[in-house]
Design a protein around this motif. Structure first.
Motif, PDB file in Angstrom:
ATOM      1  N   HIS A   2      51.125  42.105  40.980  1.00 18.18           N
ATOM      2  CA  HIS A   2      49.879  42.391  41.018  1.00 18.18           C
ATOM      3  C   HIS A   2      49.445  43.504  42.378  1.00 18.18           C
ATOM      4  O   HIS A   2      50.165  42.301  43.536  1.00 18.18           O
ATOM      5  CB  HIS A   2      48.444  42.822  40.168  1.00 18.18           C
ATOM      6  CG  HIS A   2      48.721  42.320  39.214  1.00 18.18           C
ATOM      7  ND1 HIS A   2      48.577  43.557  38.291  1.00 18.18           N
ATOM      8  CD2 HIS A   2      47.767  41.392  38.767  1.00 18.18           C
ATOM      9  CE1 HIS A   2      48.480  43.117  36.925  1.00 18.18           C
ATOM     10  NE2 HIS A   2      48.010  41.213  37.269  1.00 18.18           N
ATOM     11  N   TYR A  27      42.945  48.873  32.972  1.00 19.11           N
ATOM     12  CA  TYR A  27      44.037  47.748  33.921  1.00 19.11           C
ATOM     13  C   TYR A  27      43.602  46.402  32.908  1.00 19.11           C
ATOM     14  O   TYR A  27      42.741  45.509  33.581  1.00 19.11           O
ATOM     15  CB  TYR A  27      44.041  47.845  35.282  1.00 19.11           C
ATOM     16  CG  TYR A  27      45.175  47.588  35.799  1.00 19.11           C
ATOM     17  CD1 TYR A  27      46.550  48.399  36.356  1.00 19.11           C
ATOM     18  CD2 TYR A  27      45.159  46.685  36.681  1.00 19.11           C
ATOM     19  CE1 TYR A  27      47.353  47.870  36.729  1.00 19.11           C
ATOM     20  CE2 TYR A  27      46.708  45.977  37.212  1.00 19.11           C
ATOM     21  CZ  TYR A  27      47.249  46.916  37.751  1.00 19.11           C
ATOM     22  OH  TYR A  27      48.507  46.739  38.314  1.00 19.11           O
ATOM     23  N   PHE A  68      45.261  42.176  34.050  1.00 20.09           N
ATOM     24  CA  PHE A  68      45.273  42.002  34.987  1.00 20.09           C
ATOM     25  C   PHE A  68      46.449  40.680  34.766  1.00 20.09           C
ATOM     26  O   PHE A  68      47.108  39.410  35.760  1.00 20.09           O
ATOM     27  CB  PHE A  68      44.682  41.453  36.093  1.00 20.09           C
ATOM     28  CG  PHE A  68      43.911  42.252  37.233  1.00 20.09           C
ATOM     29  CD1 PHE A  68      44.529  42.383  38.342  1.00 20.09           C
ATOM     30  CD2 PHE A  68      42.630  43.199  37.081  1.00 20.09           C
ATOM     31  CE1 PHE A  68      45.050  43.639  39.501  1.00 20.09           C
ATOM     32  CE2 PHE A  68      42.765  43.925  38.039  1.00 20.09           C
ATOM     33  CZ  PHE A  68      43.427  44.415  39.195  1.00 20.09           C
ATOM     34  N   TRP A  85      51.989  44.780  36.913  1.00 23.17           N
ATOM     35  CA  TRP A  85      52.149  45.907  37.224  1.00 23.17           C
ATOM     36  C   TRP A  85      52.731  47.374  36.355  1.00 23.17           C
ATOM     37  O   TRP A  85      52.025  48.113  35.988  1.00 23.17           O
ATOM     38  CB  TRP A  85      51.512  46.012  38.504  1.00 23.17           C
ATOM     39  CG  TRP A  85      53.190  46.360  38.835  1.00 23.17           C
ATOM     40  CD1 TRP A  85      53.916  45.350  39.177  1.00 23.17           C
ATOM     41  CD2 TRP A  85      54.169  47.012  39.083  1.00 23.17           C
ATOM     42  NE1 TRP A  85      55.005  45.121  39.794  1.00 23.17           N
ATOM     43  CE2 TRP A  85      55.541  46.617  39.368  1.00 23.17           C
ATOM     44  CE3 TRP A  85      54.247  48.835  38.855  1.00 23.17           C
ATOM     45  CZ2 TRP A  85      56.706  47.331  39.667  1.00 23.17           C
ATOM     46  CZ3 TRP A  85      55.149  49.671  39.957  1.00 23.17           C
ATOM     47  CH2 TRP A  85      56.364  49.286  39.982  1.00 23.17           C
ATOM     48  N   ASN A 129      50.107  49.289  31.579  1.00 22.84           N
ATOM     49  CA  ASN A 129      49.186  49.435  32.895  1.00 22.84           C
ATOM     50  C   ASN A 129      49.845  49.963  33.711  1.00 22.84           C
ATOM     51  O   ASN A 129      49.445  50.691  34.901  1.00 22.84           O
ATOM     52  CB  ASN A 129      49.491  48.018  34.168  1.00 22.84           C
ATOM     53  CG  ASN A 129      48.690  46.534  33.801  1.00 22.84           C
ATOM     54  OD1 ASN A 129      47.810  46.845  32.871  1.00 22.84           O
ATOM     55  ND2 ASN A 129      48.905  45.130  33.957  1.00 22.84           N
ATOM     56  N   THR A 137      49.953  50.433  42.163  1.00 24.13           N
ATOM     57  CA  THR A 137      49.772  49.638  41.450  1.00 24.13           C
ATOM     58  C   THR A 137      50.897  48.468  41.768  1.00 24.13           C
ATOM     59  O   THR A 137      50.870  47.322  41.664  1.00 24.13           O
ATOM     60  CB  THR A 137      49.751  49.372  40.064  1.00 24.13           C
ATOM     61  OG1 THR A 137      50.291  50.174  39.350  1.00 24.13           O
ATOM     62  CG2 THR A 137      47.918  49.897  40.472  1.00 24.13           C
TER      63      THR A 137
END
Length: 234
Positions: free
Chosen positions: A79, A97, A99, A103, A108, A171
Motif C-alpha cells: 500500500h 479498503y 489493508f 492495493w 481494493n 493507492t
C-alpha cells in the motif's frame, strides 16, 4: 424630409445587434473559462494540504511519519502512504479498503474509486482515472515524508510535490525520484508545480527550483541526519 424605413435599415440593425451579442457572448465565455482555470489552479495548489494534514495526524498518533510503502511479511509492496493516511480522515474509505490485501486486488481497486477530489489536480487532464497528482520525493532509501512537521521558515523542506499528467494510482505504492522530476513535462500552471513544505507552508515551484542545489543539499543533509539519529550504530 423624413425617408421611409427600408428593409436595408432592418438588415443593418440586425447585423449590428448580432455583432454586439456575439461580442458579449465571446467575452462572457472567455471570462468563464478564465474563472474556471483560476479555480482549478487554486484547487491544485490547495489540495495537497489535505493530504499533508492527515500525514501530520498519523505522525502525531504514531510518533513518526508513515513509510512511503507498506510491505507484507514477504517483502512485497502492499500500500501507499496515501492510502494509510487517508484512512485516518475518511472512515468510509477505511471501511471499504482492506489493508490485508494488496492495493491492486479487485476489491481494493474498487474501493479506491472514485479518487478523492483532494488528491488530483483538475488542470491535469491527461491523467487516467483514479490517479493522483501528489507524491513524496524519494532519493535512494530516503523519503521526503521524514521531514513532515519539521523546520521553520528558513529550514523548509519539500514534503509533497505535484506530479503533472501522473499515472500513479492514488493507492499504488509509488512516488517520484529526483530523476523522474527532472523529466517531468512542463507544468500546466505557469507558476509551476504545487509543493507543500515541512512547516505546512505551500507555494508553486518550477522544476528547476525543485531541483535547485541549495534545496536538495539542505533536504539531503537533513534526511541523513534524521537517519543517523534513528540508527546511531550506522
Amino acid at each position: 424630409m423624413l425617408r421611409s424605413w427600408t428593409r436595408l435599415d432592418n438588415l443593418a440593425i440586425s447585423v449590428v445587434l448580432s455583432v454586439l451579442v456575439s461580442g458579449v457572448a465571446t467575452a462572457l465565455c472567455a471570462a468563464i473559462v478564465h474563472a474556471r482555470t483560476d479555480a482549478r489552479a487554486a484547487n491544485c495548489l490547495n489540495n495537497p494540504l489535505f493530504l499533508y494534514h492527515w500525514l501530520l495526524n498519523y505522525q502525531s498518533e504514531h510518533g513518526h511519519p508513515p513509510p512511503a510503502v507498506m510491505f507484507d511479511s514477504e517483502g512485497r509492496p502492499m500500500h501507499s502512504w496515501r492510502a494509510v493516511v487517508w484512512a485516518y480522515g475518511s472512515p468510509e474509505f477505511a471501511a471499504r479498503y482492506d489493508f490485508s490485501e494488496p492495493w491492486n486486488s479487485p476489491a481494493n481497486l474498487a474501493a479506491a474509486q472514485p479518487v478523492p477530489v483532494d488528491l488530483w489536480c483538475h488542470n491535469s487532464q491527461n491523467s487516467p482515472a483514479c490517479s493522483t497528482n501528489y507524491a513524496a520525493i524519494l532519493d535512494g532509501d530516503r523519503c521526503s515524508l521524514d521531514s513532515a512537521g519539521q523546520g521553520g521558515p528558513n529550514k523548509r523542506r519539500i514534503v509533497i510535490v505535484e506530479v503533472p499528467d501522473s499515472t500513479i494510482l492514488w493507492t499504488e505504492p509509488r512516488d517520484v525520484t529526483l530523476e523522474e522530476i527532472a523529466r517531468f513535462p512542463p507544468p500546466h500552471d505557469p507558476g509551476g508545480l504545487a509543493a507543500v513544505f515541512s512547516d505546512g507552508s505551500y507555494r508553486r515551484l518550477s522544476i528547476q527550483e525543485i531541483l535547485a542545489p541549495e534545496i536538495l543539499d539542505h533536504w539531503t543533509r537533513h534526511l541523513k541526519a534524521a537517519r543517523a539519529k534513528k540508527s546511531p550504530d550506522r
